[in-house]
Scaffold this active site. Structure first.
Site, PDB file in Angstrom:
ATOM      1  N   LYS A  34     -64.149 -31.096  51.713  1.00  0.00           N
ATOM      2  CA  LYS A  34     -64.764 -30.069  50.863  1.00  0.00           C
ATOM      3  C   LYS A  34     -65.686 -30.681  49.799  1.00  0.00           C
ATOM      4  O   LYS A  34     -65.646 -31.886  49.538  1.00  0.00           O
ATOM      5  CB  LYS A  34     -63.648 -29.239  50.209  1.00  0.00           C
ATOM      6  CG  LYS A  34     -62.810 -28.427  51.225  1.00  0.00           C
ATOM      7  CD  LYS A  34     -61.788 -27.542  50.515  1.00  0.00           C
ATOM      8  CE  LYS A  34     -60.992 -26.712  51.515  1.00  0.00           C
ATOM      9  NZ  LYS A  34     -60.035 -25.810  50.842  1.00  0.00           N
ATOM     10  N   TYR A  69     -64.531 -18.043  56.150  1.00  0.00           N
ATOM     11  CA  TYR A  69     -63.322 -17.629  55.435  1.00  0.00           C
ATOM     12  C   TYR A  69     -63.112 -16.115  55.498  1.00  0.00           C
ATOM     13  O   TYR A  69     -62.424 -15.547  54.645  1.00  0.00           O
ATOM     14  CB  TYR A  69     -63.377 -18.110  53.986  1.00  0.00           C
ATOM     15  CG  TYR A  69     -63.022 -19.580  53.820  1.00  0.00           C
ATOM     16  CD1 TYR A  69     -61.729 -20.031  54.076  1.00  0.00           C
ATOM     17  CD2 TYR A  69     -63.961 -20.519  53.401  1.00  0.00           C
ATOM     18  CE1 TYR A  69     -61.387 -21.363  53.931  1.00  0.00           C
ATOM     19  CE2 TYR A  69     -63.626 -21.862  53.256  1.00  0.00           C
ATOM     20  CZ  TYR A  69     -62.338 -22.282  53.521  1.00  0.00           C
ATOM     21  OH  TYR A  69     -61.992 -23.595  53.376  1.00  0.00           O
ATOM     22  N   ASN A 125     -59.420 -28.460  46.592  1.00  0.00           N
ATOM     23  CA  ASN A 125     -58.311 -29.260  47.118  1.00  0.00           C
ATOM     24  C   ASN A 125     -58.723 -30.177  48.271  1.00  0.00           C
ATOM     25  O   ASN A 125     -57.933 -30.522  49.130  1.00  0.00           O
ATOM     26  CB  ASN A 125     -57.123 -28.356  47.481  1.00  0.00           C
ATOM     27  CG  ASN A 125     -57.486 -27.322  48.530  1.00  0.00           C
ATOM     28  OD1 ASN A 125     -58.599 -27.301  49.031  1.00  0.00           O
ATOM     29  ND2 ASN A 125     -56.533 -26.470  48.875  1.00  0.00           N
ATOM     30  N   HIS A 181     -59.892 -28.959  54.257  1.00  0.00           N
ATOM     31  CA  HIS A 181     -59.422 -27.796  55.011  1.00  0.00           C
ATOM     32  C   HIS A 181     -58.900 -28.284  56.349  1.00  0.00           C
ATOM     33  O   HIS A 181     -59.451 -29.223  56.921  1.00  0.00           O
ATOM     34  CB  HIS A 181     -60.561 -26.803  55.270  1.00  0.00           C
ATOM     35  CG  HIS A 181     -60.271 -25.835  56.385  1.00  0.00           C
ATOM     36  ND1 HIS A 181     -59.575 -24.665  56.178  1.00  0.00           N
ATOM     37  CD2 HIS A 181     -60.518 -25.887  57.720  1.00  0.00           C
ATOM     38  CE1 HIS A 181     -59.429 -24.030  57.344  1.00  0.00           C
ATOM     39  NE2 HIS A 181     -59.994 -24.758  58.294  1.00  0.00           N
ATOM     40  N   GLU A 225     -62.495 -22.294  65.113  1.00  0.00           N
ATOM     41  CA  GLU A 225     -63.160 -23.008  64.015  1.00  0.00           C
ATOM     42  C   GLU A 225     -63.992 -24.178  64.527  1.00  0.00           C
ATOM     43  O   GLU A 225     -65.049 -24.485  63.972  1.00  0.00           O
ATOM     44  CB  GLU A 225     -62.104 -23.482  63.007  1.00  0.00           C
ATOM     45  CG  GLU A 225     -61.445 -22.314  62.279  1.00  0.00           C
ATOM     46  CD  GLU A 225     -60.430 -22.739  61.218  1.00  0.00           C
ATOM     47  OE1 GLU A 225     -59.856 -21.855  60.572  1.00  0.00           O
ATOM     48  OE2 GLU A 225     -60.227 -23.966  61.037  1.00  0.00           O
TER      49      GLU A 225
END
Ligand code: RTP
Ligand code: MG
Length: 140
Positions: free
Chosen positions: A11, A51, A114, A117, A128
């Site tokens: 990320k 998302y 965080n 993913h 995905e």
């Protein structure tokens, strides 16, 4: 047992701090093979679509804005039980609850920023992976 594949994203908080190599080392040390990888900047429409399952959640807007705030590295990880193994290496969503040695414990800044993913099921992994990669880009 046949190797499984999962979709991983490094990320923007992690690419900004130049942590791509250290995160990849964690995957490789756990026996996961990086069989496809590319760095890109998501548009708002792309992040929103990726998302989409979280559309009704209170953190959705912030999450889309965070995921478009800088480059990400999308990757396909392959190995035995890759989905579960990857989530083990990532650690809990909230770094405060993540086990020692996990990526999120060592690198995450917050429950939102965080660092990584990972797909949460083999079925979602297939969707995905297809979101980011063409079959010809994945070399096992
Ligand atoms: P991921 O999908 O990114 O692998 O993480 P996850 O399964 O552990 O977490 P999930 O519940 O699917 O949430 C997706 C991402 O949304 C952000 N989030 N923010 N502010 C909040 O309370 C909150 N909760 C989740 C995180 O970036 C999380 O990874
Ligand atoms: Mg999730």
């Amino acid at each position: 047992m046949a190797a499984e594949r999962t979709l991983s994203i490094i990320k923007p908080d992690a690419t900004r701090r130049n942590l791509t190599g250290r995160i990849n080392a964690k995957f490789e040390e756990a026996g996961l093979r990086i069989v496809a990888q590319k760095r890109l900047r998501l548009t708002e429409a792309q992040a929103g679509a990726f998302y989409g399952v979280h559309k009704e959640r209170p953190f959705y807007k912030d999450l889309v804005s965070f995921m478009t705030s800088g480059p990400v590295v999308a990757q396909v990880l392959e190995g035995e039980n890759a989905v579960a193994k990857n989530r083990e290496v990532m650690g809990a969503t909230n770094p405060a609850n993540a086990d020692p040695g996990t990526i999120r414990k060592e690198f995450a800044e917050s429950i939102e920023a965080n660092s990584v993913h990972g797909s949460d099921s083999a079925e979602n992994a297939a969707t995905e992976i297809a979101f980011f990669f063409a079959g010809i880009e994945i070399t096992g």
